[in-house]
Design a protein around this motif. Sequence first.
Motif, mmCIF file in Angstrom:
data_model
loop_
_atom_site.group_PDB
_atom_site.id
_atom_site.type_symbol
_atom_site.label_atom_id
_atom_site.label_comp_id
_atom_site.label_asym_id
_atom_site.label_seq_id
_atom_site.Cartn_x
_atom_site.Cartn_y
_atom_site.Cartn_z
ATOM 1 N N UNK A 5 2.484 3.996 10.733
ATOM 2 C CA UNK A 5 2.610 3.944 8.777
ATOM 3 C C UNK A 5 1.377 3.408 7.957
ATOM 4 N N UNK A 6 1.907 3.438 6.623
ATOM 5 C CA UNK A 6 1.165 2.554 5.306
ATOM 6 C C UNK A 6 1.262 1.689 4.271
ATOM 7 N N UNK A 7 2.032 0.374 3.894
ATOM 8 C CA UNK A 7 2.382 0.350 2.585
ATOM 9 C C UNK A 7 1.022 -0.493 2.092
ATOM 10 N N UNK A 8 0.873 0.696 0.873
ATOM 11 C CA UNK A 8 -0.226 0.614 -0.537
ATOM 12 C C UNK A 8 0.298 -1.314 -1.497
ATOM 13 N N UNK A 9 -0.287 -1.737 -1.806
ATOM 14 C CA UNK A 9 -0.126 -3.000 -2.773
ATOM 15 C C UNK A 9 -0.803 -3.033 -3.617
ATOM 16 N N UNK A 10 -1.746 -1.904 -3.730
ATOM 17 C CA UNK A 10 -2.835 -2.343 -5.157
ATOM 18 C C UNK A 10 -1.530 -2.349 -6.365
ATOM 19 N N UNK A 11 -2.206 -2.752 -7.157
ATOM 20 C CA UNK A 11 -2.090 -2.943 -8.397
ATOM 21 C C UNK A 11 -2.059 -3.914 -9.538
ATOM 22 N N UNK A 12 -1.794 -4.458 -8.859
ATOM 23 C CA UNK A 12 -2.069 -6.383 -9.522
ATOM 24 C C UNK A 12 -3.506 -6.585 -9.561
ATOM 25 N N UNK A 13 -4.201 -5.670 -9.992
ATOM 26 C CA UNK A 13 -5.465 -6.783 -10.476
ATOM 27 C C UNK A 13 -6.487 -7.495 -9.538
ATOM 28 N N UNK A 14 -5.678 -7.926 -8.073
ATOM 29 C CA UNK A 14 -6.408 -8.468 -6.988
ATOM 30 C C UNK A 14 -6.764 -8.296 -6.033
ATOM 31 N N UNK A 15 -5.525 -7.145 -5.354
ATOM 32 C CA UNK A 15 -5.456 -6.171 -3.880
ATOM 33 C C UNK A 15 -6.180 -5.047 -3.956
ATOM 34 N N UNK A 16 -7.060 -5.036 -3.368
ATOM 35 C CA UNK A 16 -8.486 -3.934 -3.350
ATOM 36 C C UNK A 16 -8.454 -3.190 -2.073
ATOM 37 N N UNK A 17 -8.609 -1.792 -1.956
ATOM 38 C CA UNK A 17 -8.243 -1.341 -1.008
ATOM 39 C C UNK A 17 -8.491 -1.259 0.003
ATOM 40 N N UNK A 18 -10.140 -2.227 0.196
ATOM 41 C CA UNK A 18 -10.907 -2.497 1.143
ATOM 42 C C UNK A 18 -10.707 -3.666 1.580
ATOM 43 N N UNK A 19 -9.593 -4.126 1.796
ATOM 44 C CA UNK A 19 -9.111 -5.211 1.879
ATOM 45 C C UNK A 19 -8.989 -6.358 2.516
ATOM 46 N N UNK A 20 -10.521 -7.102 1.504
ATOM 47 C CA UNK A 20 -11.519 -8.452 1.527
ATOM 48 C C UNK A 20 -11.439 -8.961 2.693
ATOM 49 N N UNK A 21 -11.557 -8.303 3.896
ATOM 50 C CA UNK A 21 -11.723 -9.082 5.027
ATOM 51 C C UNK A 21 -10.812 -9.944 5.382
ATOM 52 N N UNK A 22 -9.659 -9.343 4.734
ATOM 53 C CA UNK A 22 -8.597 -10.105 5.515
ATOM 54 C C UNK A 22 -8.030 -10.075 6.601
ATOM 55 N N UNK A 23 -6.664 -10.942 7.802
ATOM 56 C CA UNK A 23 -7.100 -10.304 8.718
ATOM 57 C C UNK A 23 -5.156 -9.566 8.325
ATOM 58 N N UNK A 24 -4.279 -9.086 9.304
ATOM 59 C CA UNK A 24 -3.225 -7.971 8.905
ATOM 60 C C UNK A 24 -2.112 -9.089 8.636
ATOM 61 N N UNK A 25 -0.940 -8.640 7.467
ATOM 62 C CA UNK A 25 -0.473 -8.798 7.137
ATOM 63 C C UNK A 25 -0.278 -10.014 5.777
ATOM 64 N N UNK A 26 -1.902 -10.409 5.623
ATOM 65 C CA UNK A 26 -1.802 -11.341 4.253
ATOM 66 C C UNK A 26 -1.055 -10.417 3.270
ATOM 67 N N UNK A 27 -0.607 -11.193 2.855
ATOM 68 C CA UNK A 27 -0.138 -10.499 1.318
ATOM 69 C C UNK A 27 -1.284 -10.277 0.493
ATOM 70 N N UNK A 28 -2.140 -11.076 0.412
ATOM 71 C CA UNK A 28 -2.987 -10.841 -0.550
ATOM 72 C C UNK A 28 -4.265 -9.462 0.203
#
Length: 333
Positions: A238-261
């Motif tokens: 499963x996947x949880x999508x959390x875009x929409x706040x104007x900061x979090x993007x679909x490409x993941x921003x080189x951030x590790x899994x479970x990082x809330x950003x």
Amino acid sequence: MRPITLFTGQWADLPFDEVCRLASGWGYDGLEIACWGDHFDVRRALAEEDYVARKLATLAKHDLKVWAISNHLVGQAVCDHPVDERHQAILPPHIWGDGDPEGVRTRAAQEMKDTARAAARLGVQTVVGFTGSSIWHTVAMFPPVPESMIERGYADFADRWNPILDVFDASGVRFAHEVHPSEIAYDYWTTVRTLEAIGHRPAFGLNWDPSHFVWQDIDPVNFLYDFRDRIYHVDCKDTKVRVGDGRRGRLGSHLPWADLRRGWDFISTGRGDVPWEDCFRALNAISYEGPISIEWEDAGMDRLQGAPEALAFVRSLVSITPPTSTFDAAFER
């Protein structure tokens, strides 16, 4: 009733017997066995007369069966460019060798051929995995990518995988490619192009895992319907999508899994945004009768909690059976 299995890739730090014990205790019907850790060794399966028998005995001891094995990590190296320290971290030493990229690709291709032979010895007809891609690094399309470069990428895939698929054909085994970012087929249209590149040969099909579609805005239900003749295996993640706040993007921003950003995360089956009931109704509609394998990935949840919970969730969906007649048949005279 379709069997429900546990993919052992995320459990390969544990001994095979222990994973069998856990899965059986939770009520799984079998395993989708990963070709790493001590779970399944392709070379030993071909070299040792009793290796496969011992694996089957371990499964039987825990009242489990196997319908598929998976060799994602080695398959990744067949087409990848560049080949670098990321591959060294996931490949067995005999595949990495001296790290020369073309040597790595050649050895990986040979191991995928041997994986088909080992699967046949084990008595399974499906190998799940990745293909790698020589053109994934061009996905942003900048610097501008000429179409000839993309064409060479699909030709490279066909040149490297057709000889592998010849061995799959000879072994009576099918390859189920997991449509996934970083692979030659990572979304709908690249899947179309991948199948075209190898002439739609039956040895090559798909492992349907909707977690990779949701964050790309691809409808997993339509994907099932359109590629219904190529769905050789099913993984539930499963996947949880959390875009929409104007900061979090679909490409993941080189951030590790479970990082809330992050703009999205893999999450335990049933807790994300995959439209599971529609998906299982679609599996019924296309008459998929193979195993349903739970691939447990959730960096924010303990796997000992997630694996049995996911099984209960999927079990409730597998129990949805098509009717023997239409609901409006009662209105007919």
